[in-house]
Design an enzyme around this catalytic site. Sequence first.
Site, PDB file in Angstrom:
ATOM      1  N   SER A   1       0.976  -1.306  -0.373  1.00  0.00           N
ATOM      2  CA  SER A   1      -0.309   0.221   0.204  1.00  0.00           C
ATOM      3  C   SER A   1       0.888   1.603  -0.135  1.00  0.00           C
ATOM      4  CB  SER A   1      -0.912   0.199   1.623  1.00  0.00           C
ATOM      5  OG  SER A   1      -2.146   1.229   0.704  1.00  0.00           O
TER       6      SER A   1
ATOM      7  N   ASP B   1      -8.893  -4.759  -6.413  1.00  0.00           N
ATOM      8  CA  ASP B   1      -8.509  -3.367  -5.678  1.00  0.00           C
ATOM      9  C   ASP B   1      -9.438  -2.411  -5.897  1.00  0.00           C
ATOM     10  OD1 ASP B   1      -7.401  -1.605  -4.328  1.00  0.00           O
ATOM     11  OD2 ASP B   1      -5.583  -2.394  -3.942  1.00  0.00           O
TER      12      ASP B   1
ATOM     13  N   HIS C   1      -8.283  -4.074  -1.687  1.00  0.00           N
ATOM     14  CA  HIS C   1      -6.470  -3.934  -1.672  1.00  0.00           C
ATOM     15  C   HIS C   1      -6.296  -4.449  -0.010  1.00  0.00           C
ATOM     16  CE1 HIS C   1      -3.726  -1.496  -1.629  1.00  0.00           C
ATOM     17  NE2 HIS C   1      -4.297  -0.820   0.043  1.00  0.00           N
TER      18      HIS C   1
END
Length: 380
Positions: free
Chosen positions: A149, A320, A353
């Site tokens: 991330s 995502d 995600h």
Amino acid sequence: MTEFIPPGTRWFALPSPFPFKRGGVLHGARLAYETWGRLAPDGSNAILLLTGLSPDAHAAAHADDPRPGWWEWMLGPGKPIDTERWFVVCVNPLGSCKGSTGPASPDPRTGEPYRLDFPPLSIEDIADAAAALVRGLGIPRLAGVIGNSMGGMVALALLARHPGIARAHVNICGAAHALPFSIAVRSLQREAIRLDPAWAEGRYDEAHYPESGMRIARKLGVITYRSALEWHGRFGRVRLDPDRRPDDEPFGLEFEVESYLEGHARRFVRRYDPNSYLYLSRAMDWFDLGECCGRPGDAVAALAAIRGLEAACVIGVGTDILFPIEQQEEIAEGLRAAGCRVEFHAMPSPQGHDAFLVDAARFGPAVGGFLAGLSHAAME
């Protein structure tokens, strides 16, 4: 606002003054980190782990802190990131409130929290601080750097600004720049915090904390961390039992998914500093790796200019929406152009995600297999 610091935290003093990319300096700043495994005499088995926005450095249990960490199934003896083989350093990002110096930390000039006097934070500043930690620990070159991330952004900035700092890289749900959708979501999160009267231009305290703003910001974030498929599969249109609905609240919680978001948000608030959230969120929106090579917006050219990296594993998730898989495809393309051997994995995980935090069956073999292929050379 009180900093939340895990019990097994170690600290590294950053060079003082520590300059920021966009101006300003810190004096007496520090980074919080934790370690697992044993460093080889020549430092060749070190792996740096860079986190997303909100985690602390406690990625897994260890002797000084036996509590399960946020990546417990990934990191440890015999696990994909095998601490019987690798010496792992997980660092809490500069600007956070989990031990590293950030807006909630005391300004040595005044003794009061920095608040909005903290310098304008960039992803590059976070990367430079991490590089200082690596050097300060006496590690001549990392065997690998793993970033997920926001940590994937930091890892790319680290590799671009500090050529040759690592032999290998694992980029999980990362990006070389922020996309408009992600910027829009984070902008709304920041607005929710800033419009809460208790935020008070950043001068809140424990008694007057912008709880409503943080709750809304966290809910917006959680919605984007998962996928529509995940929300439908977990909650559907199931309504709360009547005894769980607030009787005296018009338009109150009615569906199970609303209750889940509310519970998740309430567990987060008061365990994270709102100003730190603002600073780190904006740093992600500002990030453009192309600036590192003087070509803003050209991520592939910036990635192709990275030197000293031998191998990379890039992982994305088809569901995502926050860091879409085309961004990981872009990273893989650019690193191949840099002459790097690249593995690319497009995971069909339904969790969006956040899949890298929960989908052990897919992510564990991908990360572990890649690292196993590096281990012999790294341990020589």
